[in-house]
Each structure stands twice: as structure tokens, then as C-alpha cells.
Scaffold this motif. Structure first.
Motif, PDB file in Angstrom:
ATOM      1  N   LEU A  77      43.856  33.353  45.270  1.00 37.54           N
ATOM      2  CA  LEU A  77      44.975  33.433  44.342  1.00 37.54           C
ATOM      3  C   LEU A  77      44.860  32.231  43.414  1.00 37.54           C
ATOM      4  CD1 LEU A  77      47.603  34.621  43.288  1.00 37.54           C
ATOM      5  CD2 LEU A  77      48.831  33.293  45.031  1.00 37.54           C
ATOM      6  N   LEU A  78      44.595  32.493  42.127  1.00 39.12           N
ATOM      7  CA  LEU A  78      44.438  31.431  41.139  1.00 39.12           C
ATOM      8  C   LEU A  78      45.620  31.454  40.177  1.00 39.12           C
ATOM      9  CD1 LEU A  78      40.633  31.652  40.248  1.00 39.12           C
ATOM     10  CD2 LEU A  78      41.764  30.257  41.993  1.00 39.12           C
ATOM     11  N   LEU A  79      46.249  30.312  40.004  1.00 39.01           N
ATOM     12  CA  LEU A  79      47.383  30.198  39.102  1.00 39.01           C
ATOM     13  C   LEU A  79      47.071  29.207  37.989  1.00 39.01           C
ATOM     14  CD1 LEU A  79      50.433  29.952  41.565  1.00 39.01           C
ATOM     15  CD2 LEU A  79      49.289  32.004  40.694  1.00 39.01           C
ATOM     16  N   GLY A  80      47.597  29.499  36.809  1.00 40.59           N
ATOM     17  CA  GLY A  80      47.562  28.553  35.711  1.00 40.59           C
ATOM     18  C   GLY A  80      48.975  28.056  35.500  1.00 40.59           C
ATOM     19  N   SER A  81      49.206  26.769  35.729  1.00 41.48           N
ATOM     20  CA  SER A  81      50.552  26.215  35.609  1.00 41.48           C
ATOM     21  C   SER A  81      50.939  26.127  34.146  1.00 41.48           C
ATOM     22  CB  SER A  81      50.601  24.827  36.252  1.00 41.48           C
ATOM     23  OG  SER A  81      51.795  24.170  35.909  1.00 41.48           O
ATOM     24  N   MET A 110      46.149  35.278  38.779  1.00 42.13           N
ATOM     25  CA  MET A 110      44.959  36.102  38.967  1.00 42.13           C
ATOM     26  C   MET A 110      44.601  36.177  40.447  1.00 42.13           C
ATOM     27  SD  MET A 110      42.413  34.902  35.879  1.00 42.13           S
ATOM     28  CE  MET A 110      42.796  35.229  34.152  1.00 42.13           C
ATOM     29  N   LEU A 111      44.373  37.379  40.927  1.00 44.76           N
ATOM     30  CA  LEU A 111      43.862  37.584  42.279  1.00 44.76           C
ATOM     31  C   LEU A 111      42.372  37.875  42.144  1.00 44.76           C
ATOM     32  CD1 LEU A 111      44.586  37.787  45.289  1.00 44.76           C
ATOM     33  CD2 LEU A 111      44.941  40.244  44.948  1.00 44.76           C
ATOM     34  N   VAL A 112      41.552  36.991  42.694  1.00 40.05           N
ATOM     35  CA  VAL A 112      40.100  37.100  42.569  1.00 40.05           C
ATOM     36  C   VAL A 112      39.514  37.582  43.888  1.00 40.05           C
ATOM     37  CG1 VAL A 112      37.962  35.900  42.004  1.00 40.05           C
ATOM     38  CG2 VAL A 112      40.109  35.231  40.880  1.00 40.05           C
ATOM     39  N   HIS A 113      38.880  38.733  43.859  1.00 38.81           N
ATOM     40  CA  HIS A 113      38.277  39.353  45.042  1.00 38.81           C
ATOM     41  C   HIS A 113      36.758  39.222  44.928  1.00 38.81           C
ATOM     42  CE1 HIS A 113      37.729  42.508  48.191  1.00 38.81           C
ATOM     43  NE2 HIS A 113      36.690  42.846  47.451  1.00 38.81           N
ATOM     44  N   ILE A 114      36.132  38.546  45.885  1.00 36.66           N
ATOM     45  CA  ILE A 114      34.683  38.356  45.892  1.00 36.66           C
ATOM     46  C   ILE A 114      34.094  39.164  47.039  1.00 36.66           C
ATOM     47  CG2 ILE A 114      32.805  36.676  46.018  1.00 36.66           C
ATOM     48  CD1 ILE A 114      34.808  34.541  45.106  1.00 36.66           C
ATOM     49  N   VAL A 123      38.552  40.461  39.170  1.00 35.76           N
ATOM     50  CA  VAL A 123      39.670  39.591  38.826  1.00 35.76           C
ATOM     51  C   VAL A 123      40.816  40.475  38.352  1.00 35.76           C
ATOM     52  CG1 VAL A 123      40.483  37.695  37.366  1.00 35.76           C
ATOM     53  CG2 VAL A 123      38.090  37.749  38.148  1.00 35.76           C
ATOM     54  N   VAL A 124      41.927  40.468  39.074  1.00 34.28           N
ATOM     55  CA  VAL A 124      43.090  41.281  38.717  1.00 34.28           C
ATOM     56  C   VAL A 124      44.211  40.347  38.267  1.00 34.28           C
ATOM     57  CG1 VAL A 124      44.741  43.028  39.442  1.00 34.28           C
ATOM     58  CG2 VAL A 124      42.446  43.009  40.436  1.00 34.28           C
ATOM     59  N   SER A 125      44.623  40.501  37.016  1.00 35.86           N
ATOM     60  CA  SER A 125      45.725  39.698  36.484  1.00 35.86           C
ATOM     61  C   SER A 125      47.055  40.389  36.744  1.00 35.86           C
ATOM     62  CB  SER A 125      45.551  39.496  34.975  1.00 35.86           C
ATOM     63  OG  SER A 125      44.463  38.646  34.695  1.00 35.86           O
ATOM     64  N   VAL A 232      47.826  38.340  28.615  1.00 35.66           N
ATOM     65  CA  VAL A 232      47.107  38.440  29.884  1.00 35.66           C
ATOM     66  C   VAL A 232      45.628  38.726  29.625  1.00 35.66           C
ATOM     67  CG1 VAL A 232      46.794  39.914  31.901  1.00 35.66           C
ATOM     68  CG2 VAL A 232      49.071  39.068  31.337  1.00 35.66           C
ATOM     69  N   GLN A 233      45.349  39.635  28.695  1.00 36.66           N
ATOM     70  CA  GLN A 233      43.955  39.946  28.377  1.00 36.66           C
ATOM     71  C   GLN A 233      43.264  38.756  27.726  1.00 36.66           C
ATOM     72  OE1 GLN A 233      43.431  43.726  26.344  1.00 36.66           O
ATOM     73  NE2 GLN A 233      43.429  44.715  28.355  1.00 36.66           N
ATOM     74  N   ARG A 234      44.013  37.978  26.970  1.00 42.43           N
ATOM     75  CA  ARG A 234      43.420  36.761  26.392  1.00 42.43           C
ATOM     76  C   ARG A 234      43.042  35.763  27.494  1.00 42.43           C
ATOM     77  NH1 ARG A 234      45.786  34.741  20.618  1.00 42.43           N
ATOM     78  NH2 ARG A 234      45.337  36.632  19.425  1.00 42.43           N
ATOM     79  N   HIS A 235      43.877  35.663  28.502  1.00 46.66           N
ATOM     80  CA  HIS A 235      43.546  34.788  29.632  1.00 46.66           C
ATOM     81  C   HIS A 235      42.223  35.228  30.260  1.00 46.66           C
ATOM     82  CE1 HIS A 235      48.114  33.832  30.261  1.00 46.66           C
ATOM     83  NE2 HIS A 235      47.616  33.257  29.184  1.00 46.66           N
ATOM     84  N   GLN A 236      42.081  36.523  30.477  1.00 46.23           N
ATOM     85  CA  GLN A 236      40.855  37.052  31.066  1.00 46.23           C
ATOM     86  C   GLN A 236      39.658  36.814  30.148  1.00 46.23           C
ATOM     87  OE1 GLN A 236      41.677  41.189  31.780  1.00 46.23           O
ATOM     88  NE2 GLN A 236      42.851  40.799  33.629  1.00 46.23           N
TER      89      GLN A 236
END
Length: 351
Positions: A77-81, A110-114, A123-125, A232-236
Motif C-alpha cells: 500500500l503506497l500513499l502520497g501524503s 495505490m495498491l501495488v501487486h507484485i 498498480v491499482v489507484s 489519478v491517471q496523472r499520478h500513474q
């Protein structure tokens, strides 16, 4: 009878012996040099890993019976503060006094599944305004979990929403994103149409952005047709551009460039305290060796519409389609989801 003259001199065997000895010494020196380089790289990695700030007890107190079961995959679980403070709020340089973990809401989620083989990642935003159940608080915006209860409540909120077990947690603030962008010499992002945000003027096509410009690009919300969903798409897109720059533009093949990037990354990011230095080294090695940007899929959790709850603008999620996404993600078959929803993945350009 005299011995036949072979043309060989007693010096020849001696020269050959010295040549073989010199070759052995050279090989020995080479092996020693390789060992020294490997040791130096380990020490550097250890020092950099020690720079990473850890949040204590992110997963403490979470009952196993109430969490999704673990799998062979790895989920972050990745967060941007959204902190706009002058002082760092994440990473090793974070100011301790007056800073309460989770006091600011998370702007990027973002939930990052490896996958287990480290060859593919998804990567699911999740839009920050998504209207979801927050444990102990009822319905609220998804980013309220981090604000009200720090990383632990953020993890519980995402696990409850997705049914996907979160193995590790990480957060970085706006200043960290800006520093990372500058450390690789900027990023290139594609836009489908011209865009203006304050003094930042972008044209349709590829735009090269430094850290300050990239920060404006990911922060813009007004003037975009879909508002926060476009952001959100810009973040990705920015994350993808950063990964492309790291993996294909010489950052990892240049010792000085790689060192500069790793110094910035480890300086600005904060992770859960269960992610040890050895874990970080193993993870980095596996990803560098096996994962390519072409193996990363960027998606946004399905949305059913926009609306208002009291005085708040919110995003309503599509629970039926979302259940399919989380099922396919957990089972390592995101390709099945994309076959059913071929337009779901991030395109080459954003608004």
C-alpha cells in the motif's frame, strides 16, 4: 649422435612459467576486486537502507482472523501524503516535533501487486474521495483512514475494501516526489490536450518536466474534464515516467546516477518497520533483475459515479466490477480482467 636442435631456449619455459604466474596473479586480483566491489555495494546499500524511516507497529494488533489470507504475491500500500509543509513529513529528514503520523490526508493511494516471480506488477489507484467503509468510523472518504488512524487504519480500510492482504506500507510526501524527479533529470509525460495550471503550461504530446513542474502536473485538479479521476491517471503517468527513466535511460547502469537516486529515495520514503534492510535489498535486486516497465499494468478501481455526501464531493465505486478486479488480482490473472474490460488500463497519454 648429437641431440636434434629444437630451436627452444631454456628461457622459453621460464618465460612461459612467469606468464602463467602473472596470469594467475591477475585473476586473483580480479577476484579480489570483484569481492571488494560487492562488499562496497553491500555497505552502500546497508547505509542507504538505514536511512529509510520506519513506522512502528503498522500491523500490530490486527487479528489474523479478520485479515485477508496471505498469498505468494507481494502487496504494497503506497500513499502520497498531501502535506505542503516546508519541512519534510516523510523519510529520514522528517521533522519529529509537531508531526503526527497520518495527520495529513493521503492525496495518492495505490495498491501495488507484485507477482511471485517478480516479472509482473499491477498498480491499482484508488481515488482519494472514494466513499468507503472506514473501520470504526462508518462511511467516509478513503483517505480519512490515514488521517484518523495513521498507517494501521489506512491498511485496515484498504484490506476491508479490496479483500487483498497488504504485506507492506510506504508513504512519501510532495517534496519527496519532487526530489526524486530531479534526481533522475526530470521525466517525460504524454498529454492528450494542452493544459495550464498556474504558471505551468503544457502542450499536447510529450512534455519534459523537472521536479517543480512534475509536482504541478500531478497536483492539478481544476480544468480537467473528470477532475480527480483525471488527476489519478496523472499520478500513474508520472510514476510510469519515473520508472521508465530509472530502468531504460541509464540511471541503474550509471553508478553515480543510481547512487544519487537511491540516496533520494531512501531519504524521503517511510515504510513499515517489518520491512528490514535485508528485505529491501532482496526486493530491489529481484525487481531490477526481473521486472520491466512493460510488465507493469496501471489501473484505477472501477467507478460508478460522482456525488455528494453532506458537504463533501465524493466518488462512488462500482462494487460489482470492483469485486471482479480484486478477484482477478488476488488470483494473479489480471489479464482476464483486461480481456473483459480492455480500456481499463492506463493509456499512453492523459488529460
Amino acid at each position: 649422435m648429437s641431440e636434434p636442435d629444437t630451436g627452444a631456449s631454456p628461457e622459453v619455459p621460464r618465460r612461459r612459467g612467469r606468464t602463467r604466474l602473472a596470469f594467475k596473479i591477475f585473476i586473483g586480483m580480479l577476484v579480489a576486486a570483484i569481492g571488494l566491489t560487492t562488499f562496497s555495494a553491500y555497505v552502500l546499500t546497508e547505509r542507504q537502507a538505514d536511512q529509510v524511516r520506519r513506522y512502528p507497529g503498522v500491523f500490530a494488533g490486527m487479528a489474523e482472523s479478520e485479515r485477508p489470507p496471505p498469498t505468494d504475491a507481494l502487496n504494497f500500500l503506497l500513499l502520497g501524503s498531501d502535506s505542503l509543509a516546508d519541512e519534510p513529513t516523510t523519510g529520514g529528514d522528517a521533522v519529529a516535533s509537531g508531526v503526527i503520523p497520518g495527520a495529513g490526508r493521503s492525496d495518492t493511494i495505490m495498491l501495488v501487486h507484485i507477482d511471485p516471480g517478480f516479472t509482473r506488477a499491477t498498480v491499482v489507484s484508488i481515488p482519494r474521495d472514494a466513499w468507503v467503509p472506514v473501520p470504526g468510523h462508518g462511511m467516509a472518504k478513503v483517505n480519512a483512514g490515514y488521517s484518523w488512524g495513521g498507517p494501521s487504519l489506512a491498511v485496515r480500510t484498504i484490506e476491508g475494501l479490496t479483500g487483498v492482504r497488504v504485506d507492506h506500507f510506504g508513504v512519501i510526501d510532495f517534496a519527496g516526489f519532487q526530489a526524486l524527479t530531479d534526481s533522475v533529470g526530470g521525466i517525460d509525460v504524454g498529454l492528450a490536450a494542452p493544459s495550464t495550471f498556474g504558471s505551468l503550461v503544457l502542450h499536447a504530446g510529450t512534455n519534459h518536466l523537472n521536479g517543480t513542474q512534475a509536482l504541478g502536473y500531478v497536483r492539478q485538479r481544476t480544468g480537467l474534464p473528470k477532475g480527480d479521476l483525471d488527476r489519478v491517471q496523472r499520478h500513474q503517468n508520472a510514476l510510469r515516467a519515473l520508472l521508465v527513466k530509472i530502468t531504460t535511460r541509464g540511471v541503474l547502469t550509471s553508478p553515480s546516477a543510481a547512487l544519487g537516486f537511491l540516496n533520494e529515495l531512501t531519504r524521503w520514503i517511510t515504510v513499515d518497520d517489518s520491512l528490514t534492510n535485508d528485505d529491501l535489498r532482496t526486493l530491489c535486486a529481484e525487481l531490477v533483475q526481473n521486472l520491466r516497465t512493460g510488465g507493469i499494468t496501471f489501473l484505477t478501481v472501477p467507478v460508478s459515479g460522482l456525488g455528494r455526501e453532506r458537504d463533501q464531493s465524493v466518488v462512488y465505486l462500482d462494487s460489482t466490477r470492483g469485486a471482479r478486479l480484486w478477484h482477478d488480482l488476488t488470483n494473479g490473472d489480471i489479464a482476464a480482467y483486461l480481456r473483459e474490460y480492455p480500456g481499463a488500463a492506463l493509456g499512453e497519454s492523459t488529460r
